[in-house]
Write an enzyme that holds these catalytic residues in place. Structure first.
Site: not given
Ligand code: GCU
Length: 422
Positions: A261, A265, A352, A403
């Site tokens: 997540s 990134k 998402w 997720h």
């Molecule tokens: C939120 C955010 C995402 C990110 C995520 C996470 O949902 O909007 O961009 O990747 O958190 O880090 O779990």
């Protein structure tokens, strides 16, 4: 002769029949390419005002990673490495993740605790502290490392960026953790280390003063171009790699950086900034990670820069609702890692993060791998659910469920690492 002809035609006939039968059977057996569950799309669309409908994805044209800003087409590996790659890296620094400081610093490492023969003699574990010194000032963050005991020769390694919590040494031994399945990694012959993102730079827009960015800036507020938290976390992974490079048992040329997540990134960007990483694994990273911003599917540039302003430069926020005007898109972060390897994963229910946008991004980076003499996934159709696809330097899977990062993801990832590194 007659007998022979008869025999021959019977043979041809049964061959044809077999081919026909197996292909019909194969078609029936072959699961379909992944697509979002329509019920889930309906449910999410009703709940939130973001786009989950594939038919509402706007028409877009991706920037070509192989075209320079001045319009020149990149035609050689050398041109990519010496001209286009540095130019693109600078664009991403300015527009998205920020520029790391060029202040000189020292990094040293302290062992704070050790466990010998953990996991029934499989490995030695250490609690470590990375100490960053600038002049007389210091900043430190903890990390944990395990190295296998019975390896023949130097082992490859995995640096896991953990954005959820810190896993201390004793807990790593006593409680299996899906965010760092260190025992499984060791059993597969990988050394591994992990750290917690917020120990490097707090994951909170109000806590800048407590993190490594403020430490480097000596308390001054960040300039528009300065690095933001995602870049700082990737930088933390590089310091852990500095440490791994000092270990005689680890092969520093075969180290993967992994994140989930927001950590995913950071993992791609870590490998874009630091060419020592051999592999970047970005799990469910979505917007600002692997997913294409232009698709505007699920999380958008507007949403992410509003809720998490400390992750990106203010320049990125300026492209809210006009993603099409971005001079870059996320497939080019993957291209920045080439010719090294990239593994991207999605989850069926994690719309998402835009699974299709994550896959399309990987595919759109393929021409760069190919220019650099490697192969990469260039098949536009997504693989079926839970089927891994690996082509040369890139790999992908979309897993059932939501997720998260789990054992299934790691098992697939180890297969990918084995195919790239061993
Ligand atoms: C939120 C955010 C995402 C990110 C995520 C996470 O949902 O909007 O961009 O990747 O958190 O880090 O779990």
């Amino acid at each position: 002769m007659h007998y022979f002809t008869n025999q021959f035609s019977t043979a041809v006939f049964s061959c044809l029949f077999a081919v026909l039968f197996t292909s019909v059977f194969a078609i029936a057996e072959d699961p379909a390419a992944w697509s979002a569950n329509p019920d889930l799309v309906k449910k999410l669309s009703a709940k939130r005002s973001f786009n989950y409908d594939e038919s509402k994805v706007p028409d877009y044209q991706l920037p070509d990673p192989l075209t320079m800003i001045d319009g020149t087409k990149v035609s050689s590996a050398q041109q990519w490495m010496t001209k286009r790659r540095p130019e693109l890296l600078e664009q991403f620094r300015h527009l998205v993740y920020g520029r790391r400081p060029d202040t000189e610093y020292q990094v040293t490492f302290e062992t704070t605790e050790e466990i010998e023969n953990a996991f029934d003699g499989l490995a030695n574990g250490r609690s470590m502290k990375a100490i960053i010194t600038i002049d007389q000032r210091t900043y430190s963050f903890p990390f944990v490392v395990f190295t296998p005991n019975h390896a023949t020769g130097k082992t490859p390694a995995v640096v896991a960026i953990n954005n959820r919590y810190f896993i201390p040494l004793d807990k790593a031994v006593s409680e299996p953790d899906p965010y760092w399945p260190v025992k499984t990694l060791l059993q597969q012959g990988y050394a591994s280390a992990t750290f917690y993102t917020s120990h490097v730079d707090p994951d909170n827009k109000n806590d800048y003063a407590d993190g490594i960015r403020a430490f480097f800036a000596d308390g001054k507020p960040p300039t528009d171009d300065a690095w933001r938290s995602l870049s700082a976390w990737g930088w933390g992974a590089s310091r852990v790699l500095d440490y791994l490079s000092t270990l005689p048992t680890v092969d520093a040329n075969r180290v993967a950086v992994v994140g989930h997540s927001r950590g995913g990134k950071a993992a791609i960007w870590a490998a874009a900034e630091d060419e020592r990483f051999a592999i970047a694994y970005s799990n469910n990273s979505g917007c600002g990670g692997a997913a294409l911003s232009r698709r505007g599917y699920g999380e958008t540039v507007k949403q992410i820069t509003t809720v998490f302003p400390h992750w990106f430069t203010p320049q990125f926020a300026e492209y809210a609702d006009r993603e099409n005007e971005l001079p870059i898109d996320q497939h080019e972060t993957i291209a920045l890692v080439a010719p090294r390897a990239v593994y991207v994963t999605s989850s069926d229910e994690d719309l998402w993060a835009d699974p299709r946008g994550e896959y399309a991004s990987l595919v759109a980076a393929a021409p760069v791998f190919e220019l650099l003499g490697k192969t990469a996934i260039d098949e536009p159709t997504m693989p079926p659910l839970n089927r891994q696809r690996i082509v040369g330097q890139t790999g992908y899977h979309v897993r059932s469920g939501g997720h998260g990062l789990g054992q299934v993801d790691w098992d697939f990832f180890v297969e990918f690492m084995d195919s790239v590194l061993k």
